[in-house]
Design an enzyme around this catalytic site. Structure first.
Site, PDB file in Angstrom:
ATOM      1  CD  GLU A  45      -1.811  -2.785   8.663  1.00  0.00           C
ATOM      2  OE1 GLU A  45      -1.771  -3.110  10.016  1.00  0.00           O
ATOM      3  OE2 GLU A  45      -1.885  -3.579   7.261  1.00  0.00           O
ATOM      4  CE  LYS A 116      -1.701   1.685  10.041  1.00  0.00           C
ATOM      5  NZ  LYS A 116      -2.595   0.524  10.194  1.00  0.00           N
ATOM      6  CB  CYS A 150      -1.917  -0.575   5.910  1.00  0.00           C
ATOM      7  SG  CYS A 150      -3.481  -1.120   5.416  1.00  0.00           S
TER       8      CYS A 150
END
Length: 266
Positions: A45, A116, A150
């Site tokens: 990330e 994200k 993540c």
């Protein structure tokens, strides 16, 4: 059946680098991964900037087709390897910032970009806007690949949405911190098993600013196995995604076919 050899780079943490330094390091990692037979390199990330950006996110952000994207295309094409990388994205129209991941093909063509959707903690929530598109996919050497970042993978609904959309390899650049080792060690294989897909999880290791990253990057397989897992230090893991194994596992395991979505109203 198609098989894809992948490389997971568990990068060393430290003071966030300049993008130029990050690109130079990524170029060398791509060279090594390609020499070891990998067709895809997955990095953590925010791999182009580092995670511990503090209040400098806006200054480090770039559009999806910015100079770093063009540099990544050149790196991928030079070594003949697809690359997944993370970066802070600025939308040119709205000016909003996103915690994004991009997939570039082995010939340098952009294949997919993902923002994200589940932001973790106060720092991310202050600086980034959550993405609104959950399932982003691309075909890669005959394998249908999808992207999450993540914290996204910690929501079973997100992974199941990918499985139902046909994702075979779920690629997850991450910045998992201690003491949350349970995510990498227990939750990740469970996600692969319950949704019947491969999950490729690339973390960083060591300390960066206030963050102590857990390492433990891994490839989790749909049969419940973990073919490769890193420890606490920098590593370049090599493993194969076998769609034949995936098909056989899905035939034995009825989670996807035995669902009763009419009961799942919450």
């Amino acid at each position: 059946m198609p098989s894809l050899r992948i490389a997971l780079h568990q990068a060393p943490a430290g003071v966030p680098r300049s993008v130029e330094d990050s690109l130079a390091a990524l170029d060398e990692t791509a060279r090594t991964a390609a020499a070891r037979g990998a067709g895809l390199l997955v990095t953590p990330e925010l791999s182009l900037t580092g995670y511990a950006l503090g209040e400098d996110v806006a200054e480090r952000a770039e559009p999806a087709d910015g100079p770093s994207a063009r540099a990544l295309s050149r790196i991928a094409a030079a070594h003949g390897i697809a690359v997944v990388y993370g970066y802070p994205e600025r939308d040119p129209g709205s000016g909003q910032l996103y915690n994004s991941a991009a997939l570039v093909a082995a010939d340098g063509a952009p294949l997919a970009g993902y923002r994200k959707t589940h932001l973790y903690g106060g720092w991310e929530s202050r600086h980034f806007t959550p993405g609104e598109r959950l399932v982003v996919q691309a075909e890669l050497a005959g394998v249908r690949a999808g992207l999450l970042v993540c914290y996204d993978v910690e929501f079973p609904e997100a992974v199941r949405a990918h499985a139902l959309a046909g994702t075979e390899l779920l690629i997850v650049p991450t910045a998992l911190m201690r003491p949350y080792d349970i995510v990498a060690q227990t939750l990740l294989p469970a996600r692969a098993w319950e949704s019947q897909l491969y999950v490729a999880y690339a973390n960083r290791a060591g300390c960066e600013g206030e963050f102590d990253f857990a390492g433990l990057s891994a490839l989790a397989a749909p049969d419940g196995s973990v073919p490769v897992r890193a420890g606490r230090h920098e590593a370049l893991l090599i493993a194969d995604v076998d769609t034949g194994l995936l098909r056989a596992s899905r035939e034995r395991n009825g989670y996807l076919t035995d669902r009763r979505p009419e009961l799942y109203t919450v």
